[in-house]
Motif scaffolding. Structure first.
Motif, mmCIF file in Angstrom:
data_model
loop_
_atom_site.group_PDB
_atom_site.id
_atom_site.type_symbol
_atom_site.label_atom_id
_atom_site.label_comp_id
_atom_site.label_asym_id
_atom_site.label_seq_id
_atom_site.Cartn_x
_atom_site.Cartn_y
_atom_site.Cartn_z
ATOM 1 N N ARG A 8 0.847 -1.192 0.000
ATOM 2 C CA ARG A 8 0.000 0.000 0.000
ATOM 3 C C ARG A 8 0.880 1.239 0.000
ATOM 4 O O ARG A 8 2.045 1.198 0.386
ATOM 5 C CB ARG A 8 -0.931 0.016 1.215
ATOM 6 C CG ARG A 8 -0.222 -0.113 2.537
ATOM 7 C CD ARG A 8 -1.204 -0.294 3.684
ATOM 8 N NE ARG A 8 -2.120 0.822 3.771
ATOM 9 C CZ ARG A 8 -3.095 0.899 4.671
ATOM 10 N NH1 ARG A 8 -3.291 -0.102 5.521
ATOM 11 N NH2 ARG A 8 -3.882 1.948 4.715
ATOM 12 N N ASP A 9 0.298 2.331 -0.447
ATOM 13 C CA ASP A 9 1.059 3.577 -0.527
ATOM 14 C C ASP A 9 1.385 4.107 0.871
ATOM 15 O O ASP A 9 0.542 4.076 1.775
ATOM 16 C CB ASP A 9 0.268 4.641 -1.293
ATOM 17 C CG ASP A 9 0.114 4.279 -2.763
ATOM 18 O OD1 ASP A 9 0.846 3.392 -3.224
ATOM 19 O OD2 ASP A 9 -0.749 4.884 -3.433
ATOM 20 N N ILE A 10 2.605 4.601 1.018
ATOM 21 C CA ILE A 10 3.032 5.203 2.283
ATOM 22 C C ILE A 10 2.613 6.674 2.268
ATOM 23 O O ILE A 10 2.927 7.396 1.314
ATOM 24 C CB ILE A 10 4.552 5.082 2.453
ATOM 25 C CG1 ILE A 10 4.971 3.611 2.376
ATOM 26 C CG2 ILE A 10 5.000 5.701 3.774
ATOM 27 C CD1 ILE A 10 6.469 3.391 2.353
ATOM 28 N N PHE A 216 0.023 11.230 -13.053
ATOM 29 C CA PHE A 216 -0.980 12.210 -13.460
ATOM 30 C C PHE A 216 -1.744 11.719 -14.696
ATOM 31 O O PHE A 216 -2.917 12.046 -14.878
ATOM 32 C CB PHE A 216 -0.323 13.560 -13.755
ATOM 33 C CG PHE A 216 -0.132 14.422 -12.539
ATOM 34 C CD1 PHE A 216 -1.027 14.392 -11.484
ATOM 35 C CD2 PHE A 216 0.953 15.282 -12.450
ATOM 36 C CE1 PHE A 216 -0.851 15.187 -10.368
ATOM 37 C CE2 PHE A 216 1.138 16.084 -11.337
ATOM 38 C CZ PHE A 216 0.231 16.033 -10.287
ATOM 39 N N ARG A 217 -1.065 10.939 -15.542
ATOM 40 C CA ARG A 217 -1.737 10.394 -16.721
ATOM 41 C C ARG A 217 -2.660 9.227 -16.347
ATOM 42 O O ARG A 217 -3.748 9.083 -16.906
ATOM 43 C CB ARG A 217 -0.707 9.905 -17.742
ATOM 44 C CG ARG A 217 0.139 10.994 -18.368
ATOM 45 C CD ARG A 217 0.907 10.439 -19.565
ATOM 46 N NE ARG A 217 1.785 11.435 -20.156
ATOM 47 C CZ ARG A 217 3.093 11.503 -19.926
ATOM 48 N NH1 ARG A 217 3.656 10.619 -19.120
ATOM 49 N NH2 ARG A 217 3.828 12.430 -20.493
ATOM 50 N N LYS A 225 -1.868 14.949 -3.647
ATOM 51 C CA LYS A 225 -0.980 14.399 -2.620
ATOM 52 C C LYS A 225 -0.957 12.873 -2.658
ATOM 53 O O LYS A 225 0.076 12.248 -2.386
ATOM 54 C CB LYS A 225 -1.367 14.901 -1.233
ATOM 55 C CG LYS A 225 -2.668 14.393 -0.683
ATOM 56 C CD LYS A 225 -2.863 14.886 0.750
ATOM 57 C CE LYS A 225 -4.127 14.293 1.361
ATOM 58 N NZ LYS A 225 -4.301 14.728 2.777
ATOM 59 N N ASP A 226 -2.084 12.255 -3.029
ATOM 60 C CA ASP A 226 -2.099 10.798 -3.157
ATOM 61 C C ASP A 226 -1.327 10.347 -4.392
ATOM 62 O O ASP A 226 -0.709 9.276 -4.392
ATOM 63 C CB ASP A 226 -3.544 10.296 -3.232
ATOM 64 C CG ASP A 226 -4.290 10.491 -1.921
ATOM 65 O OD1 ASP A 226 -3.614 10.526 -0.871
ATOM 66 O OD2 ASP A 226 -5.524 10.622 -1.939
ATOM 67 N N VAL A 227 -1.365 11.155 -5.437
ATOM 68 C CA VAL A 227 -0.552 10.871 -6.623
ATOM 69 C C VAL A 227 0.929 10.877 -6.256
ATOM 70 O O VAL A 227 1.699 9.996 -6.663
ATOM 71 C CB VAL A 227 -0.838 11.915 -7.728
ATOM 72 C CG1 VAL A 227 0.191 11.797 -8.851
ATOM 73 C CG2 VAL A 227 -2.235 11.733 -8.287
ATOM 74 N N SER A 284 8.931 17.179 -2.837
ATOM 75 C CA SER A 284 7.515 16.861 -3.047
ATOM 76 C C SER A 284 6.609 17.806 -2.267
ATOM 77 O O SER A 284 5.550 18.212 -2.758
ATOM 78 C CB SER A 284 7.249 15.408 -2.637
ATOM 79 O OG SER A 284 8.043 14.518 -3.389
ATOM 80 N N SER A 285 7.023 18.167 -1.056
ATOM 81 C CA SER A 285 6.223 19.100 -0.259
ATOM 82 C C SER A 285 6.173 20.475 -0.910
ATOM 83 O O SER A 285 5.135 21.153 -0.895
ATOM 84 C CB SER A 285 6.806 19.212 1.156
ATOM 85 O OG SER A 285 6.779 17.964 1.810
ATOM 86 N N ILE A 286 7.291 20.891 -1.499
ATOM 87 C CA ILE A 286 7.317 22.194 -2.170
ATOM 88 C C ILE A 286 6.417 22.176 -3.404
ATOM 89 O O ILE A 286 5.767 23.184 -3.730
ATOM 90 C CB ILE A 286 8.767 22.570 -2.535
ATOM 91 C CG1 ILE A 286 9.559 22.838 -1.256
ATOM 92 C CG2 ILE A 286 8.803 23.806 -3.434
ATOM 93 C CD1 ILE A 286 11.030 23.069 -1.479
ATOM 94 N N LEU A 287 6.357 21.041 -4.092
ATOM 95 C CA LEU A 287 5.437 20.933 -5.231
ATOM 96 C C LEU A 287 3.998 21.197 -4.792
ATOM 97 O O LEU A 287 3.255 21.928 -5.461
ATOM 98 C CB LEU A 287 5.540 19.543 -5.858
ATOM 99 C CG LEU A 287 6.743 19.265 -6.760
ATOM 100 C CD1 LEU A 287 6.690 17.829 -7.261
ATOM 101 C CD2 LEU A 287 6.787 20.237 -7.928
#
Length: 312
Positions: A8-10, A216-217, A225-227, A284-287
């Motif tokens: 599962r995703d972290i 995203f595709r 954020k889940d992506v 990633s947080s800055i994105l």
């Protein structure tokens, strides 16, 4: 075949505020130590003479310092390297002496106290050359940073360029902070390690950014954020394998590379581990902070006309 599979995703992005506190704190501390303690520049940058001598028995560093102090030599660094019998002596530029005269004078003084001492290496760098090396090193760091921003902006989008360079400079400042706090010698080899860390970190960021673009595709119905969480989780196996194998080589340099490679390997170790952290949590947080969205990377889907295919 994947050696590390995550079922599962972290939820990395749910911890981004905690990571922000950690990053800002370490960044401020690093800047503080750099500003107050400064970097312990090696002879490569400051100019001077480095002598490496060897004794048959364990060297008495305090006695060596007393001998040099008796010769009115100030700002001298005396330390062991390799073994307790090997000593590195770093002397500033002394106008009254040439490099050869200075090394012979120091060696003669040391031999008066212990006849077993032997000269292993002498290195001299003029102050003007050292200043030029420092300026060229700073320019190299600047150009590499600008190149990273341009590359990420062209390959992805400007928000990715900003996120990537902030994360990478975060790593550089923290490396410099460690060297300032512990007063480890900052030489040309350490500068090379810093530049290598920049390249290594941007490579890690590119892998994650590329997976974000791919997600995203594919994942058009889930929040950004889940992506990002999915992208980071799916690259974790690669991260563990790549950085783990790299660190094994660096540990061998730390343990067996000697004085020449020690600080190079130490800077790489700090940079690689903080590079993993910054690529995952900082970039990633800055994105998310910059408001990255699908439309930044993908063309919006065209809606079909309502009467498409209808017979009029």
């Amino acid at each position: 075949m994947e050696f590390f599979r995550f079922s599962r995703d972290i939820p990395f992005m749910s911890w981004r505020r905690v990571a922000a506190v950690i990053s800002i704190s370490t960044f401020i501390l690093s800047v503080f130590f750099i500003a107050t303690r400064g970097l312990n520049f090696g002879v490569d940058f400051t100019g001077g003479t480095v002598l490496e001598v060897s004794y048959e028995q364990t060297a008495d560093l305090n006695r060596i310092r007393e001998i040099l102090a008796g010769m009115n030599m100030t700002d001298v660094t005396v330390q062991n390297f390799g073994t307790s019998r090997d000593v590195m002596i770093r002397l500033p530029v002394i106008p009254e002496y040439s490099s050869a005269q200075l090394s012979e004078t120091v060696l003669d003084a040391l031999r008066e106290a212990d006849r077993t001492v032997e000269m292993r290496r002498v290195e001299f760098v003029g102050p003007q050359v050292g200043q030029e090396l420092l300026e060229n090193g700073a320019l190299a760091l600047l150009f590499v940073s600008l190149g990273i921003v341009a590359y990420l902006a062209v390959r992805f989008e400007w928000k990715f360029g900003i996120a990537g360079i902030i994360a990478n400079l975060h790593d550089v400042i923290i490396i410099l902070g460690f060297f300032a706090f512990f007063q480890w010698e900052f030489s040309l080899t350490v500068l090379a390690a810093v530049l290598a860390v920049l390249g290594y970190s941007v490579n890690e960021s590119v892998v994650i950014f590329d997976r974000i673009r791919e997600n995203f595709r594919k994942l058009r119905k889930i929040p950004v954020k889940d992506v990002i969480n999915n992208a980071i989780t799916r690259t974790m196996a690669r991260t563990i394998m790549t950085h783990g194998s790299t660190q094994m080589v660096i540990i061998s340099m730390l343990l067996f590379g000697g004085e020449v490679l020690y600080y190079f390997a130490l800077a790489l170790t700090i940079g690689i581990w903080f590079g993993i952290y910054s690529s995952i949590m900082v970039a990633s947080s800055i994105l998310i902070l910059l408001g990255v969205k699908r439309e930044d990377l993908l063309q919006p889907e065209e809606k079909k006309p309502e009467n498409d295919g209808a017979v009029v």
